[in-house]
Design a protein around this motif. Structure first.
Motif, mmCIF file in Angstrom:
data_model
loop_
_atom_site.group_PDB
_atom_site.id
_atom_site.type_symbol
_atom_site.label_atom_id
_atom_site.label_comp_id
_atom_site.label_asym_id
_atom_site.label_seq_id
_atom_site.Cartn_x
_atom_site.Cartn_y
_atom_site.Cartn_z
ATOM 1 N N ALA A 80 -7.062 -6.802 2.871
ATOM 2 C CA ALA A 80 -6.946 -5.670 4.025
ATOM 3 C C ALA A 80 -5.728 -5.830 4.581
ATOM 4 C CB ALA A 80 -7.966 -6.096 5.233
ATOM 5 N N THR A 81 -4.869 -6.857 4.806
ATOM 6 C CA THR A 81 -3.488 -7.135 5.347
ATOM 7 C C THR A 81 -2.607 -6.364 4.490
ATOM 8 O OG1 THR A 81 -4.074 -9.013 6.385
ATOM 9 C CG2 THR A 81 -1.898 -8.800 6.041
ATOM 10 N N LEU A 82 -2.472 -6.625 2.998
ATOM 11 C CA LEU A 82 -1.592 -5.989 2.245
ATOM 12 C C LEU A 82 -1.867 -4.322 2.152
ATOM 13 C CD1 LEU A 82 -2.363 -8.230 -1.201
ATOM 14 C CD2 LEU A 82 -0.278 -8.434 0.594
ATOM 15 N N ILE A 83 -3.182 -3.852 2.403
ATOM 16 C CA ILE A 83 -3.311 -2.454 2.626
ATOM 17 C C ILE A 83 -2.745 -1.989 3.899
ATOM 18 C CG2 ILE A 83 -4.989 -0.681 2.932
ATOM 19 C CD1 ILE A 83 -7.047 -2.095 1.148
ATOM 20 N N ASP A 84 -2.902 -2.764 4.709
ATOM 21 C CA ASP A 84 -2.062 -2.415 6.027
ATOM 22 C C ASP A 84 -0.679 -2.660 5.911
ATOM 23 O OD1 ASP A 84 -2.104 -1.889 9.100
ATOM 24 O OD2 ASP A 84 -1.337 -3.856 9.078
ATOM 25 N N ALA A 85 -0.162 -3.497 5.314
ATOM 26 C CA ALA A 85 1.387 -3.164 5.053
ATOM 27 C C ALA A 85 1.907 -2.308 4.284
ATOM 28 C CB ALA A 85 1.629 -4.781 4.507
ATOM 29 N N THR A 86 1.054 -1.662 3.436
ATOM 30 C CA THR A 86 1.648 -0.547 2.426
ATOM 31 C C THR A 86 1.233 0.808 2.794
ATOM 32 O OG1 THR A 86 -0.298 -1.247 0.617
ATOM 33 C CG2 THR A 86 1.929 -2.402 0.525
ATOM 34 N N ASP A 87 0.196 0.971 3.478
ATOM 35 C CA ASP A 87 -0.388 2.298 3.703
ATOM 36 C C ASP A 87 0.795 3.188 4.562
ATOM 37 O OD1 ASP A 87 -0.722 0.943 6.225
ATOM 38 O OD2 ASP A 87 -2.867 1.671 6.253
ATOM 39 N N GLY A 88 1.410 2.498 5.514
ATOM 40 C CA GLY A 88 2.413 3.289 6.274
ATOM 41 C C GLY A 88 3.496 3.790 5.429
ATOM 42 N N PHE A 89 3.990 2.813 4.300
ATOM 43 C CA PHE A 89 4.958 3.495 3.583
ATOM 44 C C PHE A 89 4.498 4.722 2.746
ATOM 45 C CE2 PHE A 89 6.441 3.619 -1.119
ATOM 46 C CZ PHE A 89 7.915 3.830 -0.682
ATOM 47 N N LEU A 90 3.208 4.893 2.282
ATOM 48 C CA LEU A 90 2.646 5.646 1.400
ATOM 49 C C LEU A 90 2.382 7.088 2.173
ATOM 50 C CD1 LEU A 90 -0.226 3.670 -0.770
ATOM 51 C CD2 LEU A 90 1.956 4.492 -1.604
ATOM 52 N N ALA A 91 2.320 6.797 3.569
ATOM 53 C CA ALA A 91 1.917 7.895 4.389
ATOM 54 C C ALA A 91 3.117 8.762 4.615
ATOM 55 C CB ALA A 91 1.231 7.268 5.747
ATOM 56 N N ARG A 92 4.386 7.896 4.875
ATOM 57 C CA ARG A 92 5.533 8.673 5.042
ATOM 58 C C ARG A 92 5.981 9.488 3.748
ATOM 59 N NH1 ARG A 92 6.135 3.715 8.033
ATOM 60 N NH2 ARG A 92 7.002 2.902 6.408
ATOM 61 N N ALA A 93 5.619 8.691 2.521
ATOM 62 C CA ALA A 93 5.782 9.328 1.399
ATOM 63 C C ALA A 93 5.334 10.533 1.190
ATOM 64 C CB ALA A 93 5.834 8.347 0.403
ATOM 65 N N ALA A 94 4.123 10.692 1.445
ATOM 66 C CA ALA A 94 3.184 11.865 1.181
ATOM 67 C C ALA A 94 3.337 12.687 2.211
ATOM 68 C CB ALA A 94 1.809 11.335 0.917
ATOM 69 N N ARG A 95 3.946 12.621 3.329
ATOM 70 C CA ARG A 95 4.136 13.232 4.402
ATOM 71 C C ARG A 95 2.813 13.392 5.036
ATOM 72 N NH1 ARG A 95 6.656 17.988 3.263
ATOM 73 N NH2 ARG A 95 7.512 18.275 5.477
ATOM 74 N N VAL A 96 1.946 12.673 5.465
ATOM 75 C CA VAL A 96 0.547 13.049 6.001
ATOM 76 C C VAL A 96 0.238 13.601 6.963
ATOM 77 C CG1 VAL A 96 -0.527 11.278 4.213
ATOM 78 C CG2 VAL A 96 0.313 10.799 6.712
ATOM 79 N N LYS A 97 1.324 13.278 8.005
ATOM 80 C CA LYS A 97 1.181 14.212 9.314
ATOM 81 C C LYS A 97 1.487 15.661 9.335
ATOM 82 C CE LYS A 97 2.701 10.424 12.462
ATOM 83 N NZ LYS A 97 3.859 9.707 13.410
ATOM 84 N N GLN A 98 2.359 16.014 8.305
ATOM 85 C CA GLN A 98 2.778 17.485 8.345
ATOM 86 C C GLN A 98 1.628 18.216 7.302
ATOM 87 O OE1 GLN A 98 5.046 14.914 7.720
ATOM 88 N NE2 GLN A 98 6.237 15.175 9.407
ATOM 89 N N VAL A 99 1.081 17.418 6.397
ATOM 90 C CA VAL A 99 0.240 18.260 5.390
ATOM 91 C C VAL A 99 -0.999 18.004 6.048
ATOM 92 C CG1 VAL A 99 -0.782 17.745 3.126
ATOM 93 C CG2 VAL A 99 1.543 17.281 3.406
#
Length: 285
Positions: free
Chosen positions: A70-89
């Protein structure tokens, strides 16, 4: 001839519209995949809850393994979210709230539940666990829990690490006296309310890079320690002192993290940077 040109232009526009529509749906699908990746932390939390209730050493060992996942997921999901521009999409879905919900369970609630279920505190002292629980809730509700200048503010609710070392010390080194375990819980609860900056190592910066490298080595040691946890009740690995040495060696990284964070906070205060906006020199991150 003009009619042919109009038809050709219409055909090109239709083709471009189809391509744009496919691209839009592809971006939406990718954004939902990132959110699903974050939600895997909730799946891990559900399994952890079942294992903690089961309450045997094998279940506790599996729980710590899932906490690490769970910690590794938390450490990496932010990078993926920025790369996929989830806030805009996907502007209608707040992935940050999903992240906070997952983190509060895996960093605060479940580690403290494990402390209770594993009997780390003496019988009758369990009510004290409300203190770190409320401290963790307070930290997650702070507007400036993550400051504008790239730090955490107050002890950043790493109760999973606290629970891990309390359990490991109790099971692999020697049974901990109840007053010592309670003191550790209360000290970090108080530190939650002290406005001290703590490293936020997923941000950029040379010091964060060094911290991440050290964290990688620490994770290897943690995996090794979890794999060697006893599988029977009441079994303390006192006959294998080298295991205790590995535990102590792994503790160097949390100590490094705390000491460096406290020094940076003191240094910034001495320089008069008491607000929580970005340091214009960028030297502290």
């Amino acid at each position: 001839m003009e009619s042919g040109q109009v038809m050709s232009s219409d055909g090109e526009n239709i083709g471009k519209t189809k391509v744009a529509r496919k691209g839009r749906w592809g971006r939406r699908l990718l954004a939902w995949c990132v959110h699903a990746y974050t939600a895997l932390g909730l799946v891990a939390a559900a399994i952890m809850a079942v294992l903690i209730v089961r309450g045997d050493p094998v279940a506790f060992r599996a729980t710590f393994a899932l906490m690490l996942v769970a910690t590794l997921i938390d450490a990496t999901d932010g990078f993926l979210a920025r790369a996929a521009r989830v806030k805009q999409v996907l502007p209608g879905f707040d992935g940050r709230q999903l992240d906070y919900l997952t983190d509060f369970l895996t960093y605060v609630v479940l580690p403290l539940l494990l402390v209770w279920r594993a009997g780390i505190l003496p019988a009758g002292w369990e009510a004290w666990l409300i203190v770190p629980l409320l401290a963790g809730a307070y930290w997650f509700c702070q507007v400036q829990a993550k400051t504008d200048d790239g730090y955490f503010l107050g002890f950043p609710a790493y109760w999973n690490i606290v629970a891990f070392y309390l359990y490991v010390a109790d099971r692999q080194i020697a049974p901990l006296p109840g007053w010592l375990s309670l003191s550790v819980l209360l000290v970090f609860s108080v530190l939650t309310f002290v406005p001290t900056r703590y490293l936020y190592s997923t941000n950029q910066g040379r010091l964060n890079l060094v911290t991440n490298v050290l964290a990688g080595a620490w994770v290897v040691l943690v995996v090794w320690i979890v794999a060697g946890l006893p599988c029977r009740d009441g079994s303390v690995s006192g006959g294998e002192p080298w295991r205790a040495r590995v535990v102590v060696l792994s503790l160097l990284f949390p100590v490094y993290y705390l000491v460096v964070s406290w020094y940076l906070s003191w240094s910034l205060r001495r320089r008069g940077l008491t607000s929580f906006h970005r340091d214009p020199t960028g030297s502290a991150s």
